[in-house]
Design a protein around this motif. Structure first.
Motif, PDB file in Angstrom:
ATOM      1  N   LEU A  27       0.832  -1.206   0.000  1.00  0.00           N
ATOM      2  CA  LEU A  27       0.000   0.000   0.000  1.00  0.00           C
ATOM      3  C   LEU A  27       0.865   1.255   0.000  1.00  0.00           C
ATOM      4  O   LEU A  27       0.579   2.218  -0.722  1.00  0.00           O
ATOM      5  N   ALA A  28       1.935   1.227   0.783  1.00  0.00           N
ATOM      6  CA  ALA A  28       2.854   2.383   0.813  1.00  0.00           C
ATOM      7  C   ALA A  28       3.494   2.599  -0.548  1.00  0.00           C
ATOM      8  O   ALA A  28       3.656   3.737  -0.999  1.00  0.00           O
ATOM      9  N   GLY A  29       3.858   1.505  -1.234  1.00  0.00           N
ATOM     10  CA  GLY A  29       4.457   1.621  -2.554  1.00  0.00           C
ATOM     11  C   GLY A  29       3.493   2.189  -3.583  1.00  0.00           C
ATOM     12  O   GLY A  29       3.872   3.033  -4.407  1.00  0.00           O
ATOM     13  N   VAL A  30       2.229   1.745  -3.537  1.00  0.00           N
ATOM     14  CA  VAL A  30       1.222   2.231  -4.488  1.00  0.00           C
ATOM     15  C   VAL A  30       0.939   3.718  -4.272  1.00  0.00           C
ATOM     16  O   VAL A  30       0.880   4.504  -5.232  1.00  0.00           O
ATOM     17  N   ILE A  31       0.783   4.113  -3.003  1.00  0.00           N
ATOM     18  CA  ILE A  31       0.500   5.524  -2.701  1.00  0.00           C
ATOM     19  C   ILE A  31       1.663   6.408  -3.142  1.00  0.00           C
ATOM     20  O   ILE A  31       1.471   7.482  -3.711  1.00  0.00           O
ATOM     21  N   THR A  32       2.887   5.937  -2.888  1.00  0.00           N
ATOM     22  CA  THR A  32       4.064   6.715  -3.277  1.00  0.00           C
ATOM     23  C   THR A  32       4.151   6.867  -4.788  1.00  0.00           C
ATOM     24  O   THR A  32       4.467   7.943  -5.304  1.00  0.00           O
ATOM     25  N   ALA A  33       3.871   5.776  -5.500  1.00  0.00           N
ATOM     26  CA  ALA A  33       3.956   5.818  -6.960  1.00  0.00           C
ATOM     27  C   ALA A  33       2.922   6.762  -7.570  1.00  0.00           C
ATOM     28  O   ALA A  33       3.161   7.346  -8.637  1.00  0.00           O
ATOM     29  N   ARG A  34       1.786   6.925  -6.901  1.00  0.00           N
ATOM     30  CA  ARG A  34       0.725   7.776  -7.432  1.00  0.00           C
ATOM     31  C   ARG A  34       0.810   9.215  -6.944  1.00  0.00           C
ATOM     32  O   ARG A  34       0.024  10.063  -7.384  1.00  0.00           O
ATOM     33  N   THR A  35       1.734   9.485  -6.034  1.00  0.00           N
ATOM     34  CA  THR A  35       1.897  10.850  -5.519  1.00  0.00           C
ATOM     35  C   THR A  35       2.787  11.654  -6.465  1.00  0.00           C
ATOM     36  O   THR A  35       3.884  11.220  -6.810  1.00  0.00           O
ATOM     37  N   PRO A  36       2.349  12.839  -6.897  1.00  0.00           N
ATOM     38  CA  PRO A  36       3.159  13.653  -7.811  1.00  0.00           C
ATOM     39  C   PRO A  36       4.512  13.995  -7.194  1.00  0.00           C
ATOM     40  O   PRO A  36       4.598  14.338  -6.012  1.00  0.00           O
ATOM     41  N   ALA A  37       5.549  13.906  -8.002  1.00  0.00           N
ATOM     42  CA  ALA A  37       6.907  14.199  -7.520  1.00  0.00           C
ATOM     43  C   ALA A  37       7.109  15.702  -7.382  1.00  0.00           C
ATOM     44  O   ALA A  37       6.533  16.500  -8.121  1.00  0.00           O
ATOM     45  N   LYS A  38       7.942  16.089  -6.421  1.00  0.00           N
ATOM     46  CA  LYS A  38       8.301  17.485  -6.213  1.00  0.00           C
ATOM     47  C   LYS A  38       9.817  17.612  -6.201  1.00  0.00           C
ATOM     48  O   LYS A  38      10.505  16.767  -5.637  1.00  0.00           O
ATOM     49  N   PHE A  39      10.311  18.672  -6.828  1.00  0.00           N
ATOM     50  CA  PHE A  39      11.753  18.894  -6.919  1.00  0.00           C
ATOM     51  C   PHE A  39      12.109  20.203  -6.222  1.00  0.00           C
ATOM     52  O   PHE A  39      11.315  21.151  -6.219  1.00  0.00           O
ATOM     53  N   GLN A  40      13.308  20.228  -5.646  1.00  0.00           N
ATOM     54  CA  GLN A  40      13.772  21.414  -4.942  1.00  0.00           C
ATOM     55  C   GLN A  40      15.134  21.857  -5.464  1.00  0.00           C
ATOM     56  O   GLN A  40      15.985  21.022  -5.770  1.00  0.00           O
ATOM     57  N   SER A  41      15.309  23.163  -5.555  1.00  0.00           N
ATOM     58  CA  SER A  41      16.593  23.733  -5.941  1.00  0.00           C
ATOM     59  C   SER A  41      16.842  24.969  -5.080  1.00  0.00           C
ATOM     60  O   SER A  41      15.901  25.689  -4.734  1.00  0.00           O
ATOM     61  N   SER A  42      18.104  25.190  -4.733  1.00  0.00           N
ATOM     62  CA  SER A  42      18.439  26.284  -3.829  1.00  0.00           C
ATOM     63  C   SER A  42      19.422  27.275  -4.455  1.00  0.00           C
ATOM     64  O   SER A  42      20.223  26.907  -5.323  1.00  0.00           O
ATOM     65  N   SER A  43      19.326  28.510  -3.994  1.00  0.00           N
ATOM     66  CA  SER A  43      20.284  29.550  -4.350  1.00  0.00           C
ATOM     67  C   SER A  43      20.590  30.346  -3.093  1.00  0.00           C
ATOM     68  O   SER A  43      19.726  30.531  -2.233  1.00  0.00           O
ATOM     69  N   SER A  44      21.827  30.795  -2.991  1.00  0.00           N
ATOM     70  CA  SER A  44      22.238  31.593  -1.832  1.00  0.00           C
ATOM     71  C   SER A  44      22.707  32.967  -2.302  1.00  0.00           C
ATOM     72  O   SER A  44      23.286  33.105  -3.382  1.00  0.00           O
ATOM     73  N   VAL A  45      22.437  33.955  -1.477  1.00  0.00           N
ATOM     74  CA  VAL A  45      22.888  35.311  -1.756  1.00  0.00           C
ATOM     75  C   VAL A  45      23.834  35.719  -0.628  1.00  0.00           C
ATOM     76  O   VAL A  45      23.436  35.768   0.540  1.00  0.00           O
ATOM     77  N   PHE A  46      25.077  35.969  -0.987  1.00  0.00           N
ATOM     78  CA  PHE A  46      26.099  36.348  -0.022  1.00  0.00           C
ATOM     79  C   PHE A  46      26.301  37.858  -0.057  1.00  0.00           C
ATOM     80  O   PHE A  46      26.667  38.426  -1.091  1.00  0.00           O
ATOM     81  N   PHE A  47      26.026  38.523   1.058  1.00  0.00           N
ATOM     82  CA  PHE A  47      26.175  39.977   1.159  1.00  0.00           C
ATOM     83  C   PHE A  47      27.495  40.290   1.867  1.00  0.00           C
ATOM     84  O   PHE A  47      27.847  39.648   2.867  1.00  0.00           O
ATOM     85  N   TYR A  48      28.210  41.281   1.358  1.00  0.00           N
ATOM     86  CA  TYR A  48      29.491  41.637   1.946  1.00  0.00           C
ATOM     87  C   TYR A  48      29.764  43.133   1.754  1.00  0.00           C
ATOM     88  O   TYR A  48      29.179  43.784   0.882  1.00  0.00           O
ATOM     89  N   VAL A  49      30.658  43.644   2.590  1.00  0.00           N
ATOM     90  CA  VAL A  49      31.029  45.056   2.506  1.00  0.00           C
ATOM     91  C   VAL A  49      32.001  45.231   1.343  1.00  0.00           C
ATOM     92  O   VAL A  49      33.103  44.682   1.345  1.00  0.00           O
ATOM     93  N   SER A  50      31.577  45.972   0.350  1.00  0.00           N
ATOM     94  CA  SER A  50      32.392  46.131  -0.862  1.00  0.00           C
ATOM     95  C   SER A  50      33.179  47.427  -0.893  1.00  0.00           C
ATOM     96  O   SER A  50      34.158  47.558  -1.638  1.00  0.00           O
ATOM     97  N   ALA A  51      32.747  48.387  -0.090  1.00  0.00           N
ATOM     98  CA  ALA A  51      33.432  49.674  -0.091  1.00  0.00           C
ATOM     99  C   ALA A  51      33.325  50.307   1.285  1.00  0.00           C
ATOM    100  O   ALA A  51      32.250  50.385   1.873  1.00  0.00           O
ATOM    101  N   ALA A  52      34.474  50.752   1.805  1.00  0.00           N
ATOM    102  CA  ALA A  52      34.510  51.434   3.096  1.00  0.00           C
ATOM    103  C   ALA A  52      35.699  52.384   3.103  1.00  0.00           C
ATOM    104  O   ALA A  52      36.811  52.018   2.714  1.00  0.00           O
ATOM    105  N   ASP A  53      35.447  53.589   3.542  1.00  0.00           N
ATOM    106  CA  ASP A  53      36.508  54.586   3.558  1.00  0.00           C
ATOM    107  C   ASP A  53      37.462  54.389   4.726  1.00  0.00           C
ATOM    108  O   ASP A  53      38.603  54.863   4.698  1.00  0.00           O
ATOM    109  N   ASN A  54      37.004  53.681   5.757  1.00  0.00           N
ATOM    110  CA  ASN A  54      37.838  53.438   6.923  1.00  0.00           C
ATOM    111  C   ASN A  54      37.333  52.202   7.675  1.00  0.00           C
ATOM    112  O   ASN A  54      36.312  51.603   7.301  1.00  0.00           O
ATOM    113  N   VAL A  55      38.048  51.856   8.733  1.00  0.00           N
ATOM    114  CA  VAL A  55      37.696  50.669   9.511  1.00  0.00           C
ATOM    115  C   VAL A  55      36.326  50.815  10.165  1.00  0.00           C
ATOM    116  O   VAL A  55      35.553  49.855  10.268  1.00  0.00           O
ATOM    117  N   THR A  56      36.021  52.008  10.576  1.00  0.00           N
ATOM    118  CA  THR A  56      34.723  52.249  11.219  1.00  0.00           C
ATOM    119  C   THR A  56      33.580  51.938  10.262  1.00  0.00           C
ATOM    120  O   THR A  56      32.599  51.286  10.630  1.00  0.00           O
TER     121      THR A  56
END
Length: 224
Positions: A27-56
């Motif tokens: 029963l578990a196999g039949v239900i799984t086979a009839r359940t629509p598949a879902k796919f996942q993909s990830s992206s990351s956004v890395f934020f960083y300090v690109s410009a600074a006039d001084n350490v502060t």
């Protein structure tokens, strides 16, 4: 029940255990086979300090980025970011529908934001994750303050999966089959134990039944 009683129950009613295991596993196999598949993909956004006039300014930029990351995480599922994505990819869904298929992770004290898109097709999940990350980066860039020299203080890099997902994230046939088999095995063992306990608690009625069956068999043999 002691261990020896469990063994007696398993030996006597092994067929019930096997039947429950096969039925629930199948029963578990039949239900799984009839359940629509879902796919996942990830992206990351890395934020960083690109410009600074001084350490502060460098320290201020880092603190600002960490503080704003939670706000930018909420921006991921906003119409400002998602409506251009829907238009660009020609998705058959609204921005609000797409928002429900996006998960966002923005750990505190870090400057990396990760978004995961779920879709019915691997290419759609992959392209959507990339587009959302790209539009988020552009939207955030418009709100970032500048240094005294007029430079944008915070920049971002988008890091995405190199290819569409090869396997669906759900459902998992292996896991579901394992759960079904274990569930069937457990159910069968409990039924076997219950039947064994019933037999042991009412031995007289069982002996009477056996005697009747034995008597009928003997009478039939005498007539022949």
């Amino acid at each position: 029940m002691v261990f020896s009683e469990w063994l007696k129950a398993f030996r006597r009613y092994w067929w019930i255990i096997a039947l429950c295991t096969v039925l629930l596993g199948g029963l578990a196999g039949v239900i799984t086979a009839r359940t629509p598949a879902k796919f996942q993909s990830s992206s990351s956004v890395f934020f960083y300090v690109s410009a600074a006039d001084n350490v502060t300014q460098l320290n201020e930029g880092t603190v600002y980025t960490q503080y704003q990351l939670q706000s930018w995480a909420k921006l991921v599922v906003s119409p400002t970011v998602l409506e251009p994505v829907v238009t660009e990819l020609g998705l058959d869904s609204s921005a609000s529908d797409l928002a429900e298929r996006i998960e966002v992770e923005a750990p505190e004290q870090l400057t990396v934001l990760t978004l995961t898109v779920t879709a019915a097709e691997p290419d759609e999940a992959w392209k959507t994750a990339q587009a959302v990350a790209r539009h988020l980066s552009g939207t955030v860039g418009k709100t970032i303050p500048k240094t005294d020299g007029g430079k944008i203080m915070i920049a971002s890099n988008v890091i995405s999966d190199s290819a569409p997902p090869a396997t669906p994230s759900s459902p998992s046939m292996k896991i579901n089959l394992l759960v079904g088999i274990l569930g069937g095995l457990t159910t069968g063992c409990l039924l076997a134990a219950a039947l064994h306990m019933t037999r042991e608690r009412h031995p007289a009625s069982i002996r009477d039944r056996d005697s009747i069956e034995s008597g009928v068999a003997t009478t039939t043999a005498d007539k022949q």
